[in-house]
Motif scaffolding. Structure first.
Motif, PDB file in Angstrom:
ATOM      1  N   GLU A  32       0.839  -1.312   0.097  1.00  0.00           N
ATOM      2  CA  GLU A  32       0.171  -0.076  -0.144  1.00  0.00           C
ATOM      3  C   GLU A  32       0.999   1.302  -0.149  1.00  0.00           C
ATOM      4  OE1 GLU A  32      -2.627  -0.344   3.271  1.00  0.00           O
ATOM      5  OE2 GLU A  32      -3.850  -2.063   2.765  1.00  0.00           O
ATOM      6  N   PRO A 498      -2.082   1.557  -6.958  1.00  0.00           N
ATOM      7  CA  PRO A 498      -3.125   0.497  -7.069  1.00  0.00           C
ATOM      8  C   PRO A 498      -3.726   0.509  -8.488  1.00  0.00           C
ATOM      9  CG  PRO A 498      -3.968   2.708  -6.102  1.00  0.00           C
ATOM     10  CD  PRO A 498      -2.536   2.810  -6.313  1.00  0.00           C
ATOM     11  N   PRO A 500      -7.303  -0.526 -10.633  1.00  0.00           N
ATOM     12  CA  PRO A 500      -8.675  -0.634 -10.574  1.00  0.00           C
ATOM     13  C   PRO A 500      -9.364  -2.045 -10.628  1.00  0.00           C
ATOM     14  CG  PRO A 500      -8.050   0.272 -12.701  1.00  0.00           C
ATOM     15  CD  PRO A 500      -6.716   0.240 -12.149  1.00  0.00           C
ATOM     16  N   LEU A 529      -6.910   8.747 -11.721  1.00  0.00           N
ATOM     17  CA  LEU A 529      -6.186   8.464 -10.226  1.00  0.00           C
ATOM     18  C   LEU A 529      -6.144   9.571  -9.475  1.00  0.00           C
ATOM     19  CD1 LEU A 529      -4.842   6.050  -8.598  1.00  0.00           C
ATOM     20  CD2 LEU A 529      -2.792   6.762  -9.732  1.00  0.00           C
ATOM     21  N   THR A 532      -4.694   7.597  -3.818  1.00  0.00           N
ATOM     22  CA  THR A 532      -4.787   6.152  -4.017  1.00  0.00           C
ATOM     23  C   THR A 532      -6.171   5.614  -4.395  1.00  0.00           C
ATOM     24  OG1 THR A 532      -5.435   5.635  -1.665  1.00  0.00           O
ATOM     25  CG2 THR A 532      -3.094   6.068  -2.132  1.00  0.00           C
ATOM     26  N   GLN A 533      -6.906   6.266  -5.125  1.00  0.00           N
ATOM     27  CA  GLN A 533      -8.193   5.891  -5.623  1.00  0.00           C
ATOM     28  C   GLN A 533      -8.485   6.077  -7.051  1.00  0.00           C
ATOM     29  OE1 GLN A 533     -10.483   3.966  -3.714  1.00  0.00           O
ATOM     30  NE2 GLN A 533      -8.784   4.190  -2.086  1.00  0.00           N
ATOM     31  N   TRP A 534      -8.679   5.054  -7.954  1.00  0.00           N
ATOM     32  CA  TRP A 534      -9.350   5.206  -9.029  1.00  0.00           C
ATOM     33  C   TRP A 534     -10.688   5.439  -9.233  1.00  0.00           C
ATOM     34  CZ3 TRP A 534      -6.295   5.491 -13.589  1.00  0.00           C
ATOM     35  CH2 TRP A 534      -5.032   5.002 -13.420  1.00  0.00           C
ATOM     36  N   GLN A 535     -10.989   6.888  -9.793  1.00  0.00           N
ATOM     37  CA  GLN A 535     -12.468   7.217  -9.628  1.00  0.00           C
ATOM     38  C   GLN A 535     -12.733   7.048 -11.093  1.00  0.00           C
ATOM     39  OE1 GLN A 535     -12.528  10.814  -7.730  1.00  0.00           O
ATOM     40  NE2 GLN A 535     -11.646   9.850  -5.809  1.00  0.00           N
TER      41      GLN A 535
END
Length: 550
Positions: A32, A498, A500, A529, A532-535
């Motif tokens: 992570e 990360p 998706p 991205l 740390t999140q793919w949206q």
């Protein structure tokens, strides 16, 4: 030999290693990403030599004392004999594991070190593939105690210790046409007083060897800093030796001031004034340098969706007609220069040069690697992945450039927005190899690709590469049933990103702000991205292609 550690910050921060770190010779491991961890205020306090310590204990203590840089490494110097010289600023050897000490004779101790990287005296990092090194320490008996009479210059540190004692800064070099800057990551000790001078010295010393043929510096090769850097709020005053003006003009002196200002911007410096040693009243300010503002690029993604080439987001529509239905042509890649709409695409194996209002030009056929485009209008493509060569064309001229010292078959390439560097990924027996090389130009035209710098090995089969920022390259690979995404900072940190839930079929760099990367998913979503999140982007469906924007 013991070591005490005084922690000024929260003690728990020491446990946050995460998956961000300088690259080593091994593959990038999964994990992570920890964000916002600042360990710059962690202070390591070493112990001095104890009475009756053996030769090996003295050397071991000396190596450990390198973790305490206070007062010019005063504790480490306590292990040195009277009059012994040792320069800790000469560079850093990055090690894995602990040094293995052996006594060659009563007066000599050798330290065997497993080297995974090095940082030179000007902060340039190089990775090393599992190299073994031996460092020799000569000791003498002084007042009944063993002390080191001769020690190799520089520091020997683990990666963990290095990242807590050093911080990265970004130096600036001019592009070949002097119209913009090319960034280069360097590493310097976190010592506030010494940092401004170290940055100036690094600028005067010039770019790292692999990048040097592709950029220009306003610094004279023989110029040196004279005295300390004077900081007054956001203004830095620097004095350099007379060599700087022997063969340069006042304009070039202001350009050097601008280079230094750009290189010190992370310190909050907004203006640099450079004077010449021994020449009263002669100086130049960065504010008088020629404009180097880069062309603006719209932060909104450009995609092919519902059969149209369009921006995603609020604002003016994309007013460009490439004269080709990209979806009908089965285009799989597109790079577009926004100020005039010039583009290059790969469609059904053909490299297409697309100029608004003109019929598409086929530059090559039977191509499997997505082409790239630079701001000077040159298209770049690989005619044969197994051949160590790349072709560049501006629509009228075509040049074939060798790619020296590469291993494996080329799977993807992308030129940086500044046009001075090219990122390359190859498929090798051991996985994915990533490279970055300088583009040598004359009058804007590419004439050579400099010997490439290899970056850390990445596991899996290469799928895509993209410049995520001016100093970092994202590499997408396929491993087993999944994908891996790694961010490689050129000369800096390696970070596992990360992936998706839905597989990525295409990768593109973001345009500043918080969006580092963009991607098309296997189900046709535009993904962004953020942190740390793919949206998924709203307001767009059935995305067939995500463009690289210049």
């Amino acid at each position: 030999m013991r070591m005490r550690m005084a922690v000024v910050a929260v003690v728990a921060a020491l446990g946050l290693v995460g998956c961000v770190g300088l690259p080593t010779s091994g593959p990038v491991s999964a994990g992570e990403v920890e964000e916002g961890v600042d360990l710059g205020d962690v202070e390591f306090i070493a112990e001095g030599p104890t009475p009756g310590a053996s030769q090996e204990e003295i050397v071991q203590g000396f190596l450990q004392a390198a973790l305490s840089p206070a007062d010019d490494f005063s504790i480490a110097r306590d292990y040195l004999a009277d009059g012994a010289e040792w320069d800790p600023s000469a560079g850093v050897t990055l090690r894995s594991g602990q040094p293995q000490l052996t006594s060659a004779d009563q007066a000599t101790v050798e330290a065997a070190v497993d080297v995974v990287g090095s940082v030179d005296e000007h902060g340039a990092f190089s990775s090393v593939a599992g190299e073994a090194a031996r460092r020799t320490y000569v000791l003498i008996e002084q007042r009944g105690e063993w002390r080191i009479a001769d020690a190799p210059d520089g520091l020997v540190l683990s990666r963990y210790s290095f990242e807590r004692l050093f911080d990265s800064q970004t130096l600036a070099w001019y592009t070949e046409d002097r119209a913009g800057f090319v960034p280069e990551v360097r590493w310097f000790q976190r010592t506030t007083e010494a940092l401004p001078g170290s940055i100036v010295d690094a600028v005067l010393a010039g770019p790292v060897a692999w990048l040097a043929p592709a950029v220009w510096s306003a610094a004279d090769a023989d110029a040196e800093r004279v005295g300390d850097v004077a900081l007054d709020d956001a203004v830095a005053e620097v004095t350099v030796s007379f060599e700087q003006v022997q063969e340069s003009s006042s304009v070039e002196l202001s350009m050097l001031a601008m280079q230094v200002q750009q290189s010190m911007s992370r310190l909050g410096v907004t203006e640099v004034v450079i004077g010449i040693d021994g020449v009263d009243g002669y100086s130049a300010s960065s504010r008088d340098a020629p404009d180097t503002t880069p062309p603006s690029v719209d932060a909104r993604p450009i995609v092919v969706a519902d059969g149209e080439l369009t921006y995603v987001g609020q604002g003016a529509a994309l007013d460009v007609d490439l004269g080709l239905d990209l979806e009908a042509a089965d285009a799989t890649s597109l790079t577009i220069r926004e100020d005039d709409g010039l583009a290059v695409a790969l469609a059904a194996g053909q490299v297409l040069r697309l100029v608004p209002g003109i019929a598409p030009t086929v530059l090559d056929a039977g191509v499997t690697v997505a082409p790239s485009l630079d701001r000077a209008g040159w298209a770049w493509w690989v005619p044969d992945p197994a051949t160590q060569a790349i072709v560049a064309s501006d629509g009228q001229r075509e040049v074939v450039l060798g790619l020296p010292d590469l291993q494996g078959s080329i799977r993807d390439v992308e030129v940086s927005r500044d046009g001075a560097r090219i990122a390359i990924v190859t498929e090798t027996a051991g996985g994915t190899a990533a490279w970055v090389a300088g583009i040598v130009r004359e009058g804007g035209a590419p004439v050579a690709v400099a010997p490439p710098q290899r970056m850390p090995q990445v596991t899996g089969t290469p799928t895509d590469v993209a410049w995520a920022s001016p100093t970092s390259v994202a590499v997408l690979t396929t491993a087993g049933d999944g994908q891996q995404l790694v961010l490689l900072t050129v000369g800096g940190a390696t970070q596992q990103l990360p992936t998706p839930q839905d597989a990525i079929t295409q990768l593109a760099g973001g345009i500043g702000g918080s969006a580092v990367l963009r991607a098309r998913s296997a189900v046709g979503d535009l993904l962004v991205l953020r942190g740390t999140q793919w949206q998924p982007a709203s307001g767009v469906d059935d995305v067939r292609l995500v463009a690289v924007q210049l």
